[in-house]
Scaffold this active site. Structure first.
Site, PDB file in Angstrom:
ATOM      1  N   SER A   1      43.219  42.335  29.318  1.00 19.28           N
ATOM      2  CA  SER A   1      43.677  41.054  29.285  1.00 19.28           C
ATOM      3  C   SER A   1      43.200  40.412  30.551  1.00 19.28           C
ATOM      4  CB  SER A   1      45.084  40.898  29.570  1.00 19.28           C
ATOM      5  OG  SER A   1      45.658  41.808  30.520  1.00 19.28           O
ATOM      6  N   ASN A   2      42.207  41.053  31.205  1.00 20.31           N
ATOM      7  CA  ASN A   2      41.574  40.657  32.480  1.00 20.31           C
ATOM      8  C   ASN A   2      40.183  39.888  32.258  1.00 20.31           C
ATOM      9  OD1 ASN A   2      40.073  40.572  34.901  1.00 20.31           O
ATOM     10  ND2 ASN A   2      41.792  42.019  35.755  1.00 20.31           N
TER      11      ASN A   2
ATOM     12  N   ASP B   1      40.546  51.588  33.803  1.00 18.30           N
ATOM     13  CA  ASP B   1      41.663  51.554  34.650  1.00 18.30           C
ATOM     14  C   ASP B   1      41.148  51.856  36.215  1.00 18.30           C
ATOM     15  OD1 ASP B   1      44.348  51.363  35.350  1.00 18.30           O
ATOM     16  OD2 ASP B   1      44.754  53.288  35.480  1.00 18.30           O
ATOM     17  N   SER B   2      41.520  50.995  36.961  1.00 16.96           N
ATOM     18  CA  SER B   2      40.815  50.901  38.493  1.00 16.96           C
ATOM     19  C   SER B   2      41.966  50.944  39.401  1.00 16.96           C
ATOM     20  CB  SER B   2      39.973  49.894  38.459  1.00 16.96           C
ATOM     21  OG  SER B   2      38.688  49.888  37.700  1.00 16.96           O
TER      22      SER B   2
ATOM     23  N   PHE C   1      38.315  38.935  41.600  1.00 13.46           N
ATOM     24  CA  PHE C   1      39.612  38.882  41.085  1.00 13.46           C
ATOM     25  C   PHE C   1      40.487  40.189  41.788  1.00 13.46           C
ATOM     26  CE2 PHE C   1      37.201  41.382  37.975  1.00 13.46           C
ATOM     27  CZ  PHE C   1      38.065  42.606  37.758  1.00 13.46           C
TER      28      PHE C   1
ATOM     29  N   ASP D   1      39.810  41.887  45.366  1.00  9.57           N
ATOM     30  CA  ASP D   1      38.516  41.710  45.902  1.00  9.57           C
ATOM     31  C   ASP D   1      38.530  40.878  47.306  1.00  9.57           C
ATOM     32  OD1 ASP D   1      37.506  42.659  43.622  1.00  9.57           O
ATOM     33  OD2 ASP D   1      36.676  41.147  42.583  1.00  9.57           O
TER      34      ASP D   1
ATOM     35  N   LYS E   1      27.913  42.142  43.231  1.00 10.55           N
ATOM     36  CA  LYS E   1      29.068  43.161  43.237  1.00 10.55           C
ATOM     37  C   LYS E   1      28.868  44.440  42.424  1.00 10.55           C
ATOM     38  CE  LYS E   1      33.830  43.382  42.211  1.00 10.55           C
ATOM     39  NZ  LYS E   1      34.943  43.025  41.411  1.00 10.55           N
TER      40      LYS E   1
ATOM     41  N   ARG F   1      33.386  49.849  39.552  1.00  8.87           N
ATOM     42  CA  ARG F   1      33.193  49.500  38.179  1.00  8.87           C
ATOM     43  C   ARG F   1      32.008  49.548  37.673  1.00  8.87           C
ATOM     44  NH1 ARG F   1      36.227  45.464  37.756  1.00  8.87           N
ATOM     45  NH2 ARG F   1      38.141  46.801  37.564  1.00  8.87           N
TER      46      ARG F   1
END
Length: 181
Positions: A8-9, A63-64, A138, A141, A161, A167
């Site tokens: 959803s991000n 998942d982070s 986001f 960050d 990044k 990621r």
């Protein structure tokens, strides 16, 4: 190959699209209950099984977490909850007066492709800033400064990044496994 990115991000979705240009990325906001677990991988594997039981295939998810040494690894697997409840300002408040600011972002990417599970990990070392800075990115960050940099993730372009991020590293590890199948 088409892969559904389960998130959803929108920030994560953009990172997946930029990192996997050879794959057609399709957004899917499928529902997955994130379990409370000790590791990111446990959360990812649980979500994969939940989505598989709903008949989904050919998807990828992540998942982070931000693991802060001075807070004994907190927020870690609870990063999403901490971000929603106290945000960057709250985490900076928890860090107030602490000299141990080393931290790392960790990412676990999981995918179910043609019924095969692929798991990949990535990490980025850095430190917690004393104040928020930057408008890109986001989540945490704006308060995370990667090793070797004087600026936060939120002050880097997406391409910059992705070259160094947790990621980005996990996506490169995933891509190597995906391409060797």
């Amino acid at each position: 190959m088409k892969l559904q990115v389960i998130t959803s991000n929108q920030g994560k979705l953009r990172e997946f699209q930029a990192a996997l240009p050879q794959v057609e990325i399709i957004h899917n906001d499928a529902d997955c209950d994130e379990i409370q677990a000790d590791t990111l991988e446990e959360v990812v594997l649980s979500c994969i099984e939940q989505l598989r039981s709903k008949g989904l295939n050919n998807f990828i998810l992540d998942d982070s977490g931000l693991f802060v040494d001075g807070l004994q690894g907190f927020p870690g697997v609870y990063s999403s909850y901490v971000l929603r409840t106290i945000g960057n300002a709250g985490l900076l408040q928890l860090m107030d007066g602490r000299t141990e600011r080393q931290a790392r972002f960790k990412s676990c990417i999981g995918a179910l492709i043609d019924s095969e599970v692929i798991i990949a990990h990535g990490e980025c070392q850095g430190k917690i800033a004393f104040a928020e800075s930057g408008t890109e990115g986001f989540g945490f960050d704006p308060i995370f400064i990667p090793d070797g940099y004087e600026v936060s993730f939120a002050e880097l372009s997406l391409a910059e990044k992705n070259k160094i991020s947790h990621r980005g590293n996990a996506l490169r590890a995933f891509s190597a496994q995906f391409n060797s199948r």
